[in-house]
Design a protein around this motif. Sequence first.
Motif, mmCIF file in Angstrom:
data_model
loop_
_atom_site.group_PDB
_atom_site.id
_atom_site.type_symbol
_atom_site.label_atom_id
_atom_site.label_comp_id
_atom_site.label_asym_id
_atom_site.label_seq_id
_atom_site.Cartn_x
_atom_site.Cartn_y
_atom_site.Cartn_z
ATOM 1 N N VAL A 115 40.390 44.816 47.971
ATOM 2 C CA VAL A 115 39.608 43.595 48.129
ATOM 3 C C VAL A 115 38.589 43.864 49.231
ATOM 4 O O VAL A 115 38.982 44.180 50.362
ATOM 5 C CB VAL A 115 40.503 42.397 48.519
ATOM 6 N N VAL A 119 38.353 44.586 43.237
ATOM 7 C CA VAL A 119 38.336 43.253 42.621
ATOM 8 C C VAL A 119 36.947 42.910 42.110
ATOM 9 O O VAL A 119 36.787 42.365 41.004
ATOM 10 C CB VAL A 119 38.839 42.189 43.630
ATOM 11 N N ASN A 120 35.922 43.221 42.868
ATOM 12 C CA ASN A 120 34.553 42.924 42.429
ATOM 13 C C ASN A 120 34.160 43.718 41.192
ATOM 14 O O ASN A 120 33.445 43.208 40.317
ATOM 15 C CB ASN A 120 33.562 43.196 43.559
ATOM 16 N N ILE A 122 36.258 44.723 38.850
ATOM 17 C CA ILE A 122 36.958 44.065 37.743
ATOM 18 C C ILE A 122 36.206 42.797 37.341
ATOM 19 O O ILE A 122 35.992 42.529 36.147
ATOM 20 C CB ILE A 122 38.411 43.720 38.153
ATOM 21 N N LYS A 123 35.798 42.034 38.334
ATOM 22 C CA LYS A 123 35.099 40.768 38.092
ATOM 23 C C LYS A 123 33.806 41.000 37.308
ATOM 24 O O LYS A 123 33.497 40.283 36.345
ATOM 25 C CB LYS A 123 34.805 40.099 39.433
ATOM 26 N N THR A 155 41.816 38.990 41.009
ATOM 27 C CA THR A 155 40.516 38.680 40.405
ATOM 28 C C THR A 155 40.555 37.340 39.683
ATOM 29 O O THR A 155 39.652 36.511 39.832
ATOM 30 C CB THR A 155 40.121 39.790 39.415
ATOM 31 N N GLN A 158 40.550 34.475 42.156
ATOM 32 C CA GLN A 158 39.247 34.226 42.763
ATOM 33 C C GLN A 158 38.282 33.557 41.782
ATOM 34 O O GLN A 158 37.492 32.687 42.174
ATOM 35 C CB GLN A 158 38.645 35.545 43.262
#
Length: 541
Positions: A115, A119-120, A122-123, A155, A158
């Motif tokens: 993080v 995560v970004n 994946i997003k 993810t 968020q």
Amino acid sequence: MTKYIFVTGGVLSSLGKGITAASIGTLLKHTGLRIGVLKLDPYINVDPGTMSPLEHGEVFVTKDGAETDLDLGHYERFLDTSLTHNNNFTTGQVYKTVIENERKGQYLGKTIQVVPHIVNEIKERIIRAGIGKDILIVELGGTTGDIEGLPFLETIRQMKHELGKTNVMNIHVTLLPYIKAAGELKTKPTQHSVQELRRIGIAPHMLVLRAEVPVDSEVKRKIAYSCDVDEDSVIVAEDAKTIYEVPLNFLKQDILTPICKQLELENCKPQMDEWTSLVHKIIMPENEMKIAFVGKYLDLKESYKSLTEALIHAGANLDTKVNIKWVDSEKIEEESVDKFLQNVDGILVAGGFGERGVEGKIEAIRYARENKVPFLGICLGMQLSMIEFARNVLGLEDANSVEFDKKTTNPIIYLIDEFIDASGSKQVRTTTSPMGGTLRLGEYECETKENSRLREAYDSSVIYERHRHRYEANPKYREALEANGMEITGESHGLIEAVEVKNHPWFLGVQFHPEFTSRLQNPNPAILAFVKAAMNSEVDA
């Protein structure tokens, strides 16, 4: 703005998250919405292309040549659509991209962490898959609590905050086990799974309960109260007679009402008449027939998932139950071929890799050719039909594939690299695998010969089908084959794509994998024609 439905699973794997996601997508699509689907695989492999069929089951190949999880096959078959590499990604792909970006200096010297960087990434991939869709259904593989799935769950957590509550819905699939000794369905596994999901920060809006026995309203109410989910959002996924019945079972429970309420959708009434009719023909067909399915991964039939489903599609559209007689090609080598193939309406020889069981497949092909039994050979099945013909009709006793005998003096089948080197062709699109082999992956065009079984099946001079192989038919033997009764009826830039045998009721070998484009509502033409020919054969079932 695209809305998102996230499908997670708890208690254990193989609960049917893929069928759940595909079924919900089918219902929503039949309301007129544009539906997208995405499978997230937490394993660290870049893709399943190098994984054993015994380990992973079938590798599904998309139109653009991505090797993906078999759930993408379910998505395509249910939603009658073609997917791409954007519809499936793995932890391995995510980390690979982030590490490559870090090496290029794209993170400006920052410390790379799960993080926000993983995560970004994946997003971004999720958002990309949802472009142009009203709803994107995202299935997360594995089980809630698995350490490798945590970045994906973070993810999802968020995205709920970033996109707004009415643009995100979380559906959790769990096991509701029946303890025979106690005579009870046990709800604790579901409660614990939901607690684990809540601990991560995700509150499910809907629960789908996998059960082998009927679930009464009292059990559903207990789960709703203990898991803080509305009663109408507790849906039962009881074992069905066919996976294609699952959307109809969900519809009977009014599954779309809570979905449409959460996502603020207007139309919750899908038009499922055609689907219902086809399911009825699967469950209560007018006719029956028997196909001998000759393969070598019979201890794990998931390896042939798309092909067995394609036979169901063809049968449903012909109002016929296709009974599969599983025939282990190694057993044919050990015993008489007659023992396994007598009294079948058709013979299918599937694809595969490696030498094991090959001679048994060749014997099955010879039986089909000599006894005039309708035959379909797919990928390796086509190649072996050419080898069988070369050995037993042309008299080339050592005819073989260089995959199995590198020293053969009659290489009926050889590596695609040799074709490209000999022809100088720049029109043949290939992919180099990480293990060093050159492959044809994905969709290619094929020109069909006039008055052939192939042309008759597709009713088109040019067709498009998917491939996954690295060996090709050697055009050096074309003249001899055609002079003795084996026709080349499909070609792609000089590559042999299909063969047929003259003076045979129905004999077709194809280099491509027709099963990858078969859908319940649109069965593949080659497989449909094969099943129809077998139905009309004079062999007593």
